[in-house]
Design a protein around this motif. Structure first.
Motif, PDB file in Angstrom:
ATOM      1  N   HIS A  24      32.408  24.652  20.792  1.00 33.85           N
ATOM      2  CA  HIS A  24      33.316  25.123  19.706  1.00 33.85           C
ATOM      3  C   HIS A  24      32.735  26.402  19.062  1.00 33.85           C
ATOM      4  O   HIS A  24      33.651  27.299  18.777  1.00 33.85           O
ATOM      5  CB  HIS A  24      33.500  23.953  18.680  1.00 33.85           C
ATOM      6  N   ARG A  25      31.404  26.207  18.700  1.00 35.73           N
ATOM      7  CA  ARG A  25      30.986  27.538  18.022  1.00 35.73           C
ATOM      8  C   ARG A  25      31.082  28.682  19.135  1.00 35.73           C
ATOM      9  O   ARG A  25      31.211  29.806  18.716  1.00 35.73           O
ATOM     10  CB  ARG A  25      29.594  27.205  17.787  1.00 35.73           C
ATOM     11  N   LEU A  27      32.723  29.427  21.246  1.00 36.28           N
ATOM     12  CA  LEU A  27      33.968  29.965  21.595  1.00 36.28           C
ATOM     13  C   LEU A  27      34.869  30.451  20.113  1.00 36.28           C
ATOM     14  O   LEU A  27      35.844  30.817  20.189  1.00 36.28           O
ATOM     15  CB  LEU A  27      35.008  29.137  22.270  1.00 36.28           C
ATOM     16  N   GLY A  28      33.978  30.655  19.466  1.00 41.32           N
ATOM     17  CA  GLY A  28      34.428  31.279  18.060  1.00 41.32           C
ATOM     18  C   GLY A  28      35.400  30.439  17.348  1.00 41.32           C
ATOM     19  O   GLY A  28      36.083  30.918  16.443  1.00 41.32           O
ATOM     20  N   GLY A  29      35.424  28.972  17.628  1.00 46.83           N
ATOM     21  CA  GLY A  29      36.171  28.137  16.787  1.00 46.83           C
ATOM     22  C   GLY A  29      37.601  28.229  17.427  1.00 46.83           C
ATOM     23  O   GLY A  29      38.408  27.760  16.581  1.00 46.83           O
ATOM     24  N   MET A  30      37.898  29.151  18.314  1.00 47.18           N
ATOM     25  CA  MET A  30      39.330  29.357  18.623  1.00 47.18           C
ATOM     26  C   MET A  30      39.942  28.311  19.525  1.00 47.18           C
ATOM     27  O   MET A  30      41.120  28.605  19.528  1.00 47.18           O
ATOM     28  CB  MET A  30      39.227  30.699  19.330  1.00 47.18           C
ATOM     29  N   LEU A  31      39.304  27.318  19.907  1.00 48.53           N
ATOM     30  CA  LEU A  31      39.911  26.416  20.705  1.00 48.53           C
ATOM     31  C   LEU A  31      39.752  25.111  19.730  1.00 48.53           C
ATOM     32  O   LEU A  31      38.562  24.769  19.212  1.00 48.53           O
ATOM     33  CB  LEU A  31      39.409  26.050  22.018  1.00 48.53           C
TER      34      LEU A  31
END
Length: 68
Positions: A24-25, A27-31
C-alpha cells in the motif's frame, strides 16, 4: 465484495498485514487495501501446486521420522 474470516497462525496473519501495508505504501496509497489483498490471494492460489509439493514433502519427512 465479501467478508471472509480465516483461522491462521498469528505470525502468518501479521506477515500478511505487513505485506499489504508495505505494498500500500509502495503504491503511494493509490489502491485500496482490499485490491492489494485480492492480488496476494490470487498469487497464492496460483502457487498452490508448489505449496502442495512442499507440504507433501514435509509430511513424508515427518512420517518417515515417526516410523524410526
Amino acid at each position: 465484495m465479501t467478508r471472509h474470516t480465516i483461522y491462521v497462525a498469528t505470525a502468518a496473519a501479521a506477515a500478511l498485514d505487513d505485506t499489504v501495508d508495505r505494498l500500500h505504501r509502495d503504491l503511494g496509497g493509490m489502491l485500496p487495501r482490499h485490491r492489494i489483498l485480492a492480488e496476494l490471494i490470487a498469487a497464492a492460489t496460483a502457487a498452490a501446486p508448489t505449496v502442495r509439493d512442499h507440504l507433501r514433502a514435509e509430511l513424508i519427512a515427518t512420517l518417515n521420522d515417526d516410523a524410526r
